[in-house]
Motif scaffolding. Sequence first.
Motif, PDB file in Angstrom:
ATOM      1  N   GLN A  17       0.829  -1.209   0.000  1.00 50.98           N
ATOM      2  CA  GLN A  17       0.000   0.000   0.000  1.00 50.98           C
ATOM      3  C   GLN A  17       0.861   1.256   0.000  1.00 50.98           C
ATOM      4  O   GLN A  17       0.559   2.222  -0.716  1.00 50.98           O
ATOM      5  CB  GLN A  17      -0.944  -0.006   1.203  1.00 50.98           C
ATOM      6  N   GLN A  18       1.954   1.250   0.762  1.00 50.10           N
ATOM      7  CA  GLN A  18       2.837   2.412   0.798  1.00 50.10           C
ATOM      8  C   GLN A  18       3.523   2.611  -0.546  1.00 50.10           C
ATOM      9  O   GLN A  18       3.650   3.734  -1.027  1.00 50.10           O
ATOM     10  CB  GLN A  18       3.884   2.271   1.906  1.00 50.10           C
ATOM     11  N   ARG A  19       3.947   1.523  -1.173  1.00 55.50           N
ATOM     12  CA  ARG A  19       4.584   1.635  -2.486  1.00 55.50           C
ATOM     13  C   ARG A  19       3.620   2.199  -3.514  1.00 55.50           C
ATOM     14  O   ARG A  19       3.988   3.023  -4.348  1.00 55.50           O
ATOM     15  CB  ARG A  19       5.115   0.268  -2.944  1.00 55.50           C
ATOM     16  N   TYR A  20       2.368   1.770  -3.442  1.00 52.52           N
ATOM     17  CA  TYR A  20       1.352   2.280  -4.360  1.00 52.52           C
ATOM     18  C   TYR A  20       1.181   3.790  -4.184  1.00 52.52           C
ATOM     19  O   TYR A  20       1.139   4.533  -5.166  1.00 52.52           O
ATOM     20  CB  TYR A  20       0.026   1.558  -4.139  1.00 52.52           C
ATOM     21  N   LEU A  21       1.100   4.242  -2.942  1.00 52.54           N
ATOM     22  CA  LEU A  21       0.952   5.676  -2.676  1.00 52.54           C
ATOM     23  C   LEU A  21       2.174   6.448  -3.161  1.00 52.54           C
ATOM     24  O   LEU A  21       2.033   7.533  -3.747  1.00 52.54           O
ATOM     25  CB  LEU A  21       0.726   5.919  -1.183  1.00 52.54           C
ATOM     26  N   ASP A  22       3.366   5.896  -2.941  1.00 51.77           N
ATOM     27  CA  ASP A  22       4.587   6.548  -3.411  1.00 51.77           C
ATOM     28  C   ASP A  22       4.594   6.664  -4.933  1.00 51.77           C
ATOM     29  O   ASP A  22       4.939   7.718  -5.481  1.00 51.77           O
ATOM     30  CB  ASP A  22       5.825   5.776  -2.948  1.00 51.77           C
ATOM     31  N   LEU A  23       4.227   5.583  -5.599  1.00 51.37           N
ATOM     32  CA  LEU A  23       4.188   5.609  -7.063  1.00 51.37           C
ATOM     33  C   LEU A  23       3.167   6.608  -7.580  1.00 51.37           C
ATOM     34  O   LEU A  23       3.419   7.320  -8.554  1.00 51.37           O
ATOM     35  CB  LEU A  23       3.876   4.209  -7.606  1.00 51.37           C
ATOM     36  N   HIS A  71       3.163   0.944 -14.787  1.00 49.15           N
ATOM     37  CA  HIS A  71       3.296  -0.516 -14.869  1.00 49.15           C
ATOM     38  C   HIS A  71       3.515  -1.111 -13.476  1.00 49.15           C
ATOM     39  O   HIS A  71       2.891  -2.117 -13.117  1.00 49.15           O
ATOM     40  CB  HIS A  71       4.453  -0.889 -15.802  1.00 49.15           C
ATOM     41  N   GLU A  72       4.360  -0.484 -12.691  1.00 49.61           N
ATOM     42  CA  GLU A  72       4.606  -0.978 -11.333  1.00 49.61           C
ATOM     43  C   GLU A  72       3.352  -0.840 -10.464  1.00 49.61           C
ATOM     44  O   GLU A  72       3.066  -1.699  -9.633  1.00 49.61           O
ATOM     45  CB  GLU A  72       5.783  -0.253 -10.689  1.00 49.61           C
ATOM     46  N   MET A  73       2.592   0.235 -10.664  1.00 53.12           N
ATOM     47  CA  MET A  73       1.332   0.392  -9.918  1.00 53.12           C
ATOM     48  C   MET A  73       0.383  -0.759 -10.221  1.00 53.12           C
ATOM     49  O   MET A  73      -0.286  -1.284  -9.329  1.00 53.12           O
ATOM     50  CB  MET A  73       0.670   1.737 -10.259  1.00 53.12           C
ATOM     51  N   ASP A 101      11.132 -13.669   2.893  1.00 57.16           N
ATOM     52  CA  ASP A 101      12.247 -12.745   2.637  1.00 57.16           C
ATOM     53  C   ASP A 101      12.196 -12.209   1.209  1.00 57.16           C
ATOM     54  O   ASP A 101      12.424 -11.023   0.976  1.00 57.16           O
ATOM     55  CB  ASP A 101      13.585 -13.432   2.893  1.00 57.16           C
ATOM     56  N   ARG A 102      11.874 -13.081   0.256  1.00 51.30           N
ATOM     57  CA  ARG A 102      11.751 -12.637  -1.144  1.00 51.30           C
ATOM     58  C   ARG A 102      10.592 -11.664  -1.287  1.00 51.30           C
ATOM     59  O   ARG A 102      10.699 -10.649  -1.958  1.00 51.30           O
ATOM     60  CB  ARG A 102      11.566 -13.840  -2.069  1.00 51.30           C
ATOM     61  N   LEU A 103       9.476 -11.969  -0.636  1.00 50.58           N
ATOM     62  CA  LEU A 103       8.317 -11.086  -0.728  1.00 50.58           C
ATOM     63  C   LEU A 103       8.576  -9.728  -0.069  1.00 50.58           C
ATOM     64  O   LEU A 103       8.076  -8.704  -0.534  1.00 50.58           O
ATOM     65  CB  LEU A 103       7.087 -11.761  -0.120  1.00 50.58           C
ATOM     66  N   MET A 104       9.341  -9.715   0.998  1.00 47.56           N
ATOM     67  CA  MET A 104       9.670  -8.432   1.625  1.00 47.56           C
ATOM     68  C   MET A 104      10.569  -7.601   0.712  1.00 47.56           C
ATOM     69  O   MET A 104      10.424  -6.393   0.619  1.00 47.56           O
ATOM     70  CB  MET A 104      10.359  -8.641   2.981  1.00 47.56           C
ATOM     71  N   ALA A 105      11.485  -8.267   0.017  1.00 44.75           N
ATOM     72  CA  ALA A 105      12.381  -7.560  -0.897  1.00 44.75           C
ATOM     73  C   ALA A 105      11.665  -7.144  -2.178  1.00 44.75           C
ATOM     74  O   ALA A 105      11.946  -6.086  -2.745  1.00 44.75           O
ATOM     75  CB  ALA A 105      13.585  -8.430  -1.230  1.00 44.75           C
ATOM     76  N   TYR A 106      10.736  -7.985  -2.625  1.00 49.58           N
ATOM     77  CA  TYR A 106      10.031  -7.766  -3.890  1.00 49.58           C
ATOM     78  C   TYR A 106       8.592  -8.220  -3.707  1.00 49.58           C
ATOM     79  O   TYR A 106       8.211  -9.310  -4.115  1.00 49.58           O
ATOM     80  CB  TYR A 106      10.764  -8.558  -4.989  1.00 49.58           C
TER      81      TYR A 106
END
Length: 131
Positions: A17-23, A71-73, A101-106
Motif C-alpha cells: 500500500q505504501q509503495r502504491y501511494l509513493d508511485l 506498470h509498477e502500480m 524474505d523474497r516477498l519483503m524484498a520484492y
Amino acid sequence: MAKLTEDQLTQLKTSLQQRYLDLREEVRGELERSGEQRYIDLAGSVRDAGDGSVADMLLDINTAMVDRQVHEMREVEAALKRLAELSFGDCIDCSGEIGFDRLMAYPTAQRCVQCQSLHEKTYSHEGTPTL
C-alpha cells in the motif's frame, strides 16, 4: 496461500500500500512537471537539430518514467488482489511457496526464486532486438 503469519501478511500489505501511494505521487509529480511546458518551451526555442533531439529525448525520458511507474502500480494492484483472494505468496509456475524474505524484498513477486531464475534464463532473449 503461502504459509505466512498474520504479522507477515500485515507487513507485506502495508509495504504494498505504501509503495502504491509513493508511485501515485511520483506519477502526479511527473505529470505536473510536464504540464509546466518546459519541454515544449525547450523544443520551441531550438536552433539546430541537436537541440531538437535533446528536447525530444527529454520528453521521451519523462514518458518512459511515467510508463514504468504506471506498470509498477498495476503490479502492486495485482499483488493486493492476490492478497485479498488468498493466493498471495504462491508461485504461478510451480504453486510452491514464495519465501517471506523474497516477498519483503520484492512484494509483487509472482514466482519463487527457482522458477524466476528458470523464467529469466528461458525468456531472457525476448526483450533483445535482433537484425
